[in-house]
Design a protein around this motif. Structure first.
Motif, PDB file in Angstrom:
ATOM      1  N   MET A 168      -4.660  -6.831   6.647  1.00 41.89           N
ATOM      2  CA  MET A 168      -4.819  -6.405   5.269  1.00 41.89           C
ATOM      3  C   MET A 168      -5.533  -5.072   5.216  1.00 41.89           C
ATOM      4  O   MET A 168      -6.486  -4.837   5.958  1.00 41.89           O
ATOM      5  CB  MET A 168      -5.634  -7.429   4.478  1.00 41.89           C
ATOM      6  CG  MET A 168      -4.939  -8.736   4.235  1.00 41.89           C
ATOM      7  SD  MET A 168      -5.979  -9.786   3.238  1.00 41.89           S
ATOM      8  CE  MET A 168      -6.228  -8.723   1.818  1.00 41.89           C
ATOM      9  N   SER A 169      -5.065  -4.179   4.343  1.00 44.53           N
ATOM     10  CA  SER A 169      -5.713  -2.878   4.242  1.00 44.53           C
ATOM     11  C   SER A 169      -5.600  -2.312   2.835  1.00 44.53           C
ATOM     12  O   SER A 169      -4.610  -2.533   2.126  1.00 44.53           O
ATOM     13  CB  SER A 169      -5.113  -1.890   5.252  1.00 44.53           C
ATOM     14  OG  SER A 169      -3.723  -1.754   5.041  1.00 44.53           O
ATOM     15  N   LEU A 170      -6.629  -1.598   2.455  1.00 43.44           N
ATOM     16  CA  LEU A 170      -6.705  -0.922   1.166  1.00 43.44           C
ATOM     17  C   LEU A 170      -6.781   0.570   1.433  1.00 43.44           C
ATOM     18  O   LEU A 170      -7.623   1.029   2.210  1.00 43.44           O
ATOM     19  CB  LEU A 170      -7.957  -1.377   0.413  1.00 43.44           C
ATOM     20  CG  LEU A 170      -8.301  -0.641  -0.889  1.00 43.44           C
ATOM     21  CD1 LEU A 170      -7.333  -1.039  -1.996  1.00 43.44           C
ATOM     22  CD2 LEU A 170      -9.744  -0.945  -1.308  1.00 43.44           C
ATOM     23  N   PHE A 171      -5.907   1.343   0.795  1.00 43.84           N
ATOM     24  CA  PHE A 171      -5.984   2.792   0.901  1.00 43.84           C
ATOM     25  C   PHE A 171      -6.809   3.309  -0.259  1.00 43.84           C
ATOM     26  O   PHE A 171      -6.486   3.072  -1.420  1.00 43.84           O
ATOM     27  CB  PHE A 171      -4.588   3.428   0.867  1.00 43.84           C
ATOM     28  CG  PHE A 171      -4.620   4.937   0.846  1.00 43.84           C
ATOM     29  CD1 PHE A 171      -5.148   5.646   1.908  1.00 43.84           C
ATOM     30  CD2 PHE A 171      -4.132   5.644  -0.245  1.00 43.84           C
ATOM     31  CE1 PHE A 171      -5.186   7.035   1.888  1.00 43.84           C
ATOM     32  CE2 PHE A 171      -4.164   7.023  -0.279  1.00 43.84           C
ATOM     33  CZ  PHE A 171      -4.685   7.727   0.792  1.00 43.84           C
ATOM     34  N   ARG A 172      -7.883   4.019   0.045  1.00 38.15           N
ATOM     35  CA  ARG A 172      -8.774   4.567  -0.979  1.00 38.15           C
ATOM     36  C   ARG A 172      -8.716   6.085  -0.959  1.00 38.15           C
ATOM     37  O   ARG A 172      -9.028   6.718   0.043  1.00 38.15           O
ATOM     38  CB  ARG A 172     -10.200   4.084  -0.753  1.00 38.15           C
ATOM     39  CG  ARG A 172     -11.195   4.762  -1.684  1.00 38.15           C
ATOM     40  CD  ARG A 172     -12.587   4.192  -1.580  1.00 38.15           C
ATOM     41  NE  ARG A 172     -13.525   4.972  -2.396  1.00 38.15           N
ATOM     42  CZ  ARG A 172     -14.749   4.594  -2.701  1.00 38.15           C
ATOM     43  NH1 ARG A 172     -15.201   3.416  -2.260  1.00 38.15           N
ATOM     44  NH2 ARG A 172     -15.531   5.352  -3.434  1.00 38.15           N
ATOM     45  N   LEU A 173      -8.338   6.651  -2.100  1.00 37.39           N
ATOM     46  CA  LEU A 173      -8.247   8.097  -2.240  1.00 37.39           C
ATOM     47  C   LEU A 173      -9.284   8.555  -3.272  1.00 37.39           C
ATOM     48  O   LEU A 173      -9.198   8.207  -4.447  1.00 37.39           O
ATOM     49  CB  LEU A 173      -6.841   8.489  -2.711  1.00 37.39           C
ATOM     50  CG  LEU A 173      -6.543   9.984  -2.824  1.00 37.39           C
ATOM     51  CD1 LEU A 173      -6.515  10.620  -1.434  1.00 37.39           C
ATOM     52  CD2 LEU A 173      -5.215  10.218  -3.536  1.00 37.39           C
ATOM     53  N   ARG A 227       3.930  -2.255  -4.785  1.00 36.50           N
ATOM     54  CA  ARG A 227       2.609  -2.327  -4.171  1.00 36.50           C
ATOM     55  C   ARG A 227       1.527  -2.126  -5.241  1.00 36.50           C
ATOM     56  O   ARG A 227       1.636  -1.243  -6.086  1.00 36.50           O
ATOM     57  CB  ARG A 227       2.493  -1.248  -3.099  1.00 36.50           C
ATOM     58  CG  ARG A 227       1.530  -1.567  -1.986  1.00 36.50           C
ATOM     59  CD  ARG A 227       1.749  -0.650  -0.796  1.00 36.50           C
ATOM     60  NE  ARG A 227       3.136  -0.702  -0.319  1.00 36.50           N
ATOM     61  CZ  ARG A 227       3.526  -0.253   0.866  1.00 36.50           C
ATOM     62  NH1 ARG A 227       2.655   0.265   1.692  1.00 36.50           N
ATOM     63  NH2 ARG A 227       4.799  -0.323   1.217  1.00 36.50           N
ATOM     64  N   PRO A 228       0.450  -2.914  -5.238  1.00 34.77           N
ATOM     65  CA  PRO A 228      -0.601  -2.761  -6.235  1.00 34.77           C
ATOM     66  C   PRO A 228      -1.313  -1.409  -6.117  1.00 34.77           C
ATOM     67  O   PRO A 228      -1.721  -1.016  -5.024  1.00 34.77           O
ATOM     68  CB  PRO A 228      -1.564  -3.911  -5.943  1.00 34.77           C
ATOM     69  CG  PRO A 228      -0.765  -4.904  -5.155  1.00 34.77           C
ATOM     70  CD  PRO A 228       0.204  -4.089  -4.359  1.00 34.77           C
ATOM     71  N   VAL A 229      -1.445  -0.728  -7.250  1.00 35.44           N
ATOM     72  CA  VAL A 229      -2.116   0.570  -7.305  1.00 35.44           C
ATOM     73  C   VAL A 229      -3.120   0.548  -8.460  1.00 35.44           C
ATOM     74  O   VAL A 229      -2.758   0.216  -9.585  1.00 35.44           O
ATOM     75  CB  VAL A 229      -1.116   1.719  -7.535  1.00 35.44           C
ATOM     76  CG1 VAL A 229      -1.857   3.062  -7.625  1.00 35.44           C
ATOM     77  CG2 VAL A 229      -0.056   1.758  -6.445  1.00 35.44           C
ATOM     78  N   SER A 251      -2.580  -2.274  -0.539  1.00 33.60           N
ATOM     79  CA  SER A 251      -3.004  -1.931  -1.893  1.00 33.60           C
ATOM     80  C   SER A 251      -3.589  -0.527  -1.883  1.00 33.60           C
ATOM     81  O   SER A 251      -4.031  -0.026  -0.843  1.00 33.60           O
ATOM     82  CB  SER A 251      -4.057  -2.924  -2.409  1.00 33.60           C
ATOM     83  OG  SER A 251      -3.603  -4.249  -2.327  1.00 33.60           O
ATOM     84  N   ILE A 252      -3.608   0.096  -3.053  1.00 34.15           N
ATOM     85  CA  ILE A 252      -4.021   1.494  -3.164  1.00 34.15           C
ATOM     86  C   ILE A 252      -4.966   1.651  -4.346  1.00 34.15           C
ATOM     87  O   ILE A 252      -4.723   1.079  -5.417  1.00 34.15           O
ATOM     88  CB  ILE A 252      -2.777   2.401  -3.370  1.00 34.15           C
ATOM     89  CG1 ILE A 252      -1.831   2.294  -2.174  1.00 34.15           C
ATOM     90  CG2 ILE A 252      -3.182   3.849  -3.624  1.00 34.15           C
ATOM     91  CD1 ILE A 252      -0.404   2.684  -2.481  1.00 34.15           C
TER      92      ILE A 252
END
Length: 215
Positions: free
Chosen positions: A1-6, A129-131, A89-90
């Motif tokens: 599982m991974s979350l991309f954080r910008l 994909r959840p954003v 997720s993003i």
């Protein structure tokens, strides 16, 4: 599982978008402590302003004829898309600057679109994909306010992430973030605190939902 954080705020201290995004990330990791957070901070490490143009023109140049700058630009675009697609997720921290998105965020989006996986004609590269888009606005832009309709950032971001890229977008909004420091807004401080608390609550709920959906 991974979350991309910008992150895109040019502030590292006192940034409300970072603060609310922290809450979302914390809730995500509390739900799944073994999750991974993929980070990119455009506020402290912005992409070169000419990167988009270089990457775009590289797309019209045969690979064996590309300049070193074009090769680097294409490789950077690939790196940006790789880390974006690696995540379940993003979350994007997007403070409102001059009634729109920051230059850094606009450049990132433009460069991502130069990659063949996100190019024009490619449908739904994020495919549901959840954003989460976390927006922080210094003033008030809601219905009935003098600046209703002046936020030209969140509508565009929603178009890109939802309508163009196919993500399932949730918008988390914090307003009146300048009330604590601008004396003319002093009367709005109780409302500002209430709005910020609601943003944190929504961010926490969204982070939990993202972790559950990824699982």
């Amino acid at each position: 599982m991974s979350l991309f954080r910008l992150d895109t705020s040019i502030r590292t201290e006192g940034s409300v978008s970072r603060e609310v995004t922290d809450t979302l990330e914390k809730a995500y990791l509390e739900q799944h402590p073994g999750g991974t957070v993929i980070r990119r901070d455009l506020g402290t490490q912005p992409l070169p302003a000419d990167l988009w143009a270089t990457a775009a023109f590289a797309g019209y140049t045969p690979e064996d004829q590309r300049s070193e700058a074009q090769k680097t630009a294409v490789a950077t675009a690939k790196e940006l898309v790789d880390e974006l697609l690696r995540a379940d997720s993003i979350v994007v921290g997007a403070p409102l600057y001059n009634f729109g998105v920051s230059q850094h965020l606009k450049t990132w989006i433009d460069v991502v679109i130069t990659d063949p996986r996100f190019a024009a004609g490619v449908e739904n590269p994020l495919a549901g994909r959840p954003v989460a888009i976390v927006v922080a606005r210094g003033g008030g832009y809601g219905a009935g306010t003098p600046r209703e309709g002046w936020d030209h950032g969140i509508g565009w971001l929603s178009r890109i992430f939802a309508d163009v890229w196919g993500g399932a977008v949730t918008v988390v909004e914090a307003e009146l973030t300048l009330a604590d420091t601008v004396e003319a807004m002093a009367a709005l401080r109780p409302l500002a605190a209430e709005v910020r608390e609601k943003a944190h609550q929504q961010a926490a709920a969204t982070g939990k939902e993202f972790a559950q959906s990824a699982a």
